[in-house]
Design an enzyme around this catalytic site. Structure first.
Site, PDB file in Angstrom:
ATOM      1  N   CYS A  18      -3.533 -17.838 -25.452  1.00 54.47           N
ATOM      2  CA  CYS A  18      -4.598 -17.543 -26.420  1.00 54.47           C
ATOM      3  C   CYS A  18      -5.832 -18.362 -26.097  1.00 54.47           C
ATOM      4  CB  CYS A  18      -4.127 -17.741 -27.848  1.00 54.47           C
ATOM      5  SG  CYS A  18      -3.286 -19.272 -28.113  1.00 54.47           S
ATOM      6  N   GLU A  59      -2.056 -19.433 -36.269  1.00 46.31           N
ATOM      7  CA  GLU A  59      -2.778 -19.647 -35.001  1.00 46.31           C
ATOM      8  C   GLU A  59      -2.947 -18.277 -34.382  1.00 46.31           C
ATOM      9  OE1 GLU A  59      -3.642 -22.291 -33.212  1.00 46.31           O
ATOM     10  OE2 GLU A  59      -2.888 -23.831 -34.561  1.00 46.31           O
TER      11      GLU A  59
END
Ligand SMILES: Cc1cc2nc3c(=O)[nH]c(=O)nc-3n(C[C@H](O)[C@H](O)[C@H](O)COP(=O)(O)OP(=O)(O)OC[C@H]3O[C@@H](n4cnc5c(N)ncnc54)[C@H](O)[C@@H]3O)c2cc1C
Length: 1023
Positions: free
Chosen positions: A814, A780
């Site tokens: 993020c 990720e």
């Protein structure tokens, strides 16, 4: 008024519905004879209202036909909400096409007998100049489509806008207070009393609040002149929304909003006293109730208001706290020597309250979940108010014949008034309004730009099929059903809650939802805050054979949080040896056992909430609100993967030829290295581990170098839950000394990583170079996340979502918004509002519940942001860092204007937002620029046009797209999270297929006929 007088109010806040109703049912039950009289009166009122009702005279008929359950109704609602605010022709046309052409208006033709429903009404809505009646009646659908095809003609747009204004005007008494007063003073208007409401959205900036304050002052002066001394009872008054007077009218901002609003309301109340008119404070969302009471109490206690009984309060009966609020106001009134006007309403934000409670994971709802329960509460509160007329001056607001009839039958004298909204309930009150039953009209004032939010609430109210006004005009609903006594209905249902609205905890079928925490809860929050403060003083230590390093708080580098000893090579080696054998037992224990352990871990994480919140704030710089979300995410992750393991890991026999059995099963792969970031030191750390464990692996967990202490506490909880030492080891340290070692070790059978794209690419390269089996790599990574906003979007909603997406968690998510793309036509207004709203943010100590933005993680992160800022032009705006932040690694939120979206190629990890403006016909170019970054993590879209939403979402193909909301805070199992392209490999975290990637498949085929024959086939029944 001392705070502890609200004990009962707090007890009732989220009490179970049956408990709340028990007392109310008794209070609302009428003596038999009174009940019979009330029923007869309600019947008479309905008959009179139905016969007085001129079909098509108002919008209710329209909404009856195009109800909110139909695509056409929703289209109309959307059109009404958005069309009037769109400044540019192209977007207005797109909305019209999107909303009008797509649905089947023809199906409604001839169904209603009202003017509004018939085609001729459409001609009227779309103005007679466009469609003649004959044309429209000849074929509405065709006529509309013909019109829509001719969209280039400005007359169509103008016509529809006019139609929407017609719709809107029903609910507004005048565009200005002068116009409103003139209308109220007409022959018809003089039959009613009035309370004027100055329309507008809630203030988002200090400038908005100043503007609304001035509007209220001017209105009070004008109303006072028109009242000419009639006083607060007989004369006109004003209704005030506190949310218009402060941009942060929120429970967590009480330290600043309560004094400011007390001051503002005192000024308005003094002006109202001087003008001898009434001023009522409207009731808004449930979480604002306590602060509204603080403000009300402080203003009422002001001796300068003595001798004036005009300051009133609205109370919402749909809230379980309503009876306690009434008692509280009555006590306050007696104490301050005032007689307080109280307006009893049912409440206008019911749908919002239900959604907010579900999102926040509260224990129960602050409002009732059945309509009849709200009606019962209203009746009980009405009786309660009638019983304390020494202290209160009751006003009963309703358009419901049964509610109205009951009040009229139970009030023994005329010392009260009824109230209705302008544009609603006229026919109902027609026969009773007069000197013996005074009726006040709540009369909104404003131009069409100001009324949209109000209009939507009214359309929802008129369109809902549970609503009285909706049923009244529907001749299919028998009179008996409309006036049915809610007490009977609630009793028949055993006072149970609505089965269609599960409690927040029961939202999901196969697992418990995590428990939220309401930091604004006056009973529970002080206990939590004291506990967190106490635990924040605790020193944490990770011991080992290596050298210890200090962990200091990013909010104040002088503060030592604890010490951590990084894992040495020998310790890593020993741990891997243990895990390499230990995983087999863990795998063999079965999915059921592993799931039970993870469920226990979730419970333990929730139970350790306060300690984790303290650590998250001290070590990770996380605000309490962020911390609560993180604890919830960690618990949800454990329960989600537990449920998936139970569901997916049972061996399955697959269909095939007779004489053999083919069994497919899943199992662990071995030892997973889980490498996690500092920005979600609990949630991502736990999520990776829980997924790997659920699938039957052992885990070597390497937390971020900055946040080992949260990780150590989490691992301790997982062990306590029953994860054996052979299945989980904590290996703190930095990338080179721990991460690299793990990746290279042949005992590692898979890697789960969350962090930067370049690090992920590095890891992938190293894994590719490893000898031996090729192992899974789940990464990720980051994103250059965009939000695209067109001119149909609601600015207030956009700005709230931009601020949350870009600046919450100091932009260190993020998923955070990095590039805001604003359509030129609305950019100036939005940017002004954005700058003003950002000014209201609180930067500071993450342990203070009022803090919106905490520090960035460390000096290195701050220096990187500083260097980046030094390379940029002057920011559009930049917040000043407040005193008290100088010892921490704070970085002030700011925004930069870019001339070209293509200029942003890298992820800037902090509270820096980039803004580009685009011309309406350049949306494609903007999308191309966003796509060309190669990232694909999150995307925000703000548009009321479904075809635009679809076009952007399909073109940009990110992992997580969010429409008309913020783009952070993905919920496990609800919004499985993860990107594509440069943003990650998948599978998503918290998704339905995550565990497959952590698992290995096995198929065993057994020839069951090997012994010489197929006994099972021969013995099978022929059926
Ligand atoms: C003069 C006046 C002033 C007002 N001021 C305020 C104010 O300050 N604050 C405010 O919030 N509202 C205010 N309102 C709006 C008011 O809340 C709604 O108009 C009112 O709820 C409609 O009730 P009714 O009796 O006319 O209609 P009904 O049709 O009998 O009741 C509708 C109401 O029932 C409730 N309801 C609907 N479905 C459910 C369900 N499933 N479970 C539980 N409850 C449900 C909702 O409150 C809904 O509005 C005001 C209204 C008037 C007339």
């Amino acid at each position: 008024m001392p705070d502890d007088d609200r004990t009962e109010l707090r007890r009732l806040h989220r009490i179970a519905e049956p408990q709340a109703l028990a007392a109310l049912l008794a209070q609302a039950t009428l003596p038999h004879e009174t009940g019979t009289r009330a029923a007869a009166r309600a019947h008479a009122l309905v008959r009179a209202a139905r016969s007085a009702h001129r079909p098509g005279a108002d919008v209710t008929d329209f909404l009856k036909e195009y109800g909110l359950g139909t695509a056409e109704g929703v289209a109309l609602l959307c059109l009404a909400e958005a069309l009037l605010r769109i400044p540019d022709a192209a977007t207005a046309d797109a909305l019209i096409e999107d909303r009008i052409a797509a649905v089947d208006w023809q199906a409604h033709l001839g169904r209603g007998d009202s003017l509004a429903v018939n085609a001729s009404a459409w001609a009227f809505m779309l103005t007679g100049r466009v469609l003649t009646r004959e044309e429209a009646e000849g074929g509405l659908q065709a006529a509309i489509q013909r019109m829509v095809r001719r969209l280039g003609e400005p007359v169509i747009r103008t016509a529809l806008r006019r139609g929407m204004r017609v719709l809107a005007r029903q609910f507004v008494i005048g565009r200005t207070i002068a116009e409103a007063l003139a209308r109220a003073n007409s022959a018809e208007g003089r039959r009613w009393r009035h309370s004027f409401d100055m329309l507008g959205e809630a203030a988002k900036t200090a400038a908005d609040a100043t503007r609304y304050m001035a509007a209220y002052r001017d209105a009070i002066a004008a109303i006072a002149r028109a009242s000419a001394g009639r006083g607060p009872v007989e004369g006109p008054g004003i209704s005030v929304k506190l949310s218009a007077l402060h941009p942060r009218y929120e429970p967590l901002q009480q330290a600043r909003c309560v004094p400011a609003l007390t001051d503002a309301l005192t000024q308005l109340a003094r002006a109202a006293k001087q003008g001898n008119i009434g001023l009522t404070v409207d009731a808004e969302e449930a979480d604002r109730l306590e602060i509204s009471l603080d403000i009300f109490a402080a203003v009422l206690a002001d001796p300068r208001l003595n001798g004036w009984d005009g300051l009133g309060l609205a109370v919402q009966a749909y809230q379980k706290r309503a009876p306690a609020v009434i008692d509280w106001v009555a006590a306050l009134a007696r104490q301050t020597g005032h007689r307080v006007p109280v307006r009893l309403v049912k409440g206008a934000y019911w749908d919002t309250e239900i959604k907010l409670a579900q999102i926040a994971g509260h224990s129960d709802y602050p409002v009732f979940t059945r309509k009849a329960a709200t009606d019962v509460s209203w009746l009980a509160c009405a009786r309660q108010m009638l019983g304390c007329r020494d202290a209160l001056r009751p006003a009963f607001a309703t358009h419901n014949a049964h509610s109205l009839a009951t009040v009229l039958e139970t009030a023994d004298n005329a010392d009260f008034e009824m109230q209705r909204l302008h544009g609603m309930g006229e026919a109902l009150y027609e026969t009773i309004v007069g000197p013996t039953c005074p009726v006040r009209v709540y009369a909104p004032v404003g131009t069409h730009e100001d009324l949209l939010a109000y209009l939507v609430r009214r359309l929802l109210e008129n369109g809902a099929n549970t609503s009285f006004v909706h049923r009244l005009v529907d001749s299919a609903v028998p009179e008996e059903a409309i006036v049915a006594d809610p007490v009977g209905r609630v009793s028949a249902q055993g006072a149970t809650p609505n089965p269609r609205i599960p409690l927040p905890r029961d939202l999901y079928p196969d697992r418990a939802n995590s428990a939220g925490f309401d930091l604004g809860d006056r009973a529970a929050a002080p206990v939590l805050l004291a506990s967190v403060q106490r635990l924040a003083g605790k020193m944490h230590r990770i011991s080992g054979t290596g050298s210890a390093r200090e962990i200091r708080s990013p909010a104040d580098r002088r503060v030592l949080v604890g010490t951590a000893t990084d894992a040495t090579e020998a310790e890593i080696n020993a741990a891997l040896t243990r895990l390499a054998t230990g995983w087999r037992d863990w795998d063999a224990a079965g999915a059921g056992h592993r799931a039970a352990v993870l469920d226990r871990a979730a419970n333990l994480i929730e139970a350790a909430r306060d300690e984790l919140l303290a650590l998250l704030a001290r070590e990770g710089g996380k605000t309490l609100t962020d911390g609560i979300a993180e604890v919830r995410e960690a618990a949800d992750g454990c329960r989600w993967y537990a449920a998936r393991a139970r569901e997916q890991f049972a061996p399955r026999d697959l269909p095939g030829p007779t004489g053999e059995r083919n069994t497919w099963s899943l199992g662990g792969r071995g030892v997973f290295a889980a490498i996690s970031p500092w920005n979600f030191p609990l949630a991502i750390f736990t999520g990776q581990i829980a997924a790997a464990l659920a699938a039957g692996n052992a885990v070597a967990a390497k937390p971020a170098e900055q946040t080992p202490l949260v990780a150590a506490r989490t691992v301790a909880l997982l062990h306590k839950a029953g994860v054996p030492a052979g299945a989980l080891a904590l290996l703190p340290g930095d990338g080179p000394s721990v991460g690299q070692v793990l990746i290279r070790d042949p005992r590692i059978a898979g890697v789960a990583f969350t962090g930067g794209t370049e690090t992920a690419q590095d890891i992938a390269r190293q894994l590719a170079e490893r000898p031996g089996p090729i192992i899974p790599f789940i990464a990720e990574t980051g994103g250059v996340n965009a939000m695209i906003v067109d001119s149909s979007a609601l600015p207030e909603q956009v700005i709230a979502d931009v601020i949350a997406s870009a600046f919450v968690s100091a932009g260190q998510r993020c998923s955070a918004l990095r590039l805001l793309c604003l359509q030129d036509d609305v950019a100036d207004r939005m940017l002004t509002m954005f700058a003003g709203a950002t000014e209201t943010l609180m930067i500071g100590d993450p342990l203070d519940p009022a803090t919106d933005v905490g520090p960035v993680i460390d000096e290195e992160a701050r220096d990187r942001l500083r260097r980046y800022a030094a390379r940029m032009d002057t920011p559009l705006f930049e917040l000043a860092l407040p005193p008290g932040t100088e010892h921490g690694t704070f970085f002030a939120p700011r925004a930069y204007l870019l001339d070209d979206p293509g200029r942003l190629r890298e992820e800037v990890f902090g509270p820096i937002l980039h803004v580009v403006r685009y011309a309406a016909d350049r949306l494609d170019a903007v999308m191309n620029a966003v796509a060309s970054t190669g990232f694909g993590l999150t995307l925000g879209v703000h548009s009321r046009i479904e075809s635009t939403q679809r076009c952007i979402v399909e073109r940009l193909q990110v992992g997580n797209a969010y429409v008309n909301r913020n783009q952070i805070g993905a919920v496990v199992g609800v919004q499985p999270f993860g990107g594509r392209g440069l943003s990650g490999t998948g599978p998503k975290a918290g998704g339905p297929i995550t565990l497959y990637r952590f698992a290995e498949e096995h198929v065993v085929s057994i020839n069951t006929a090997a012994a010489g024959g197929n006994a099972a086939l021969l013995a099978a029944d022929e059926g």
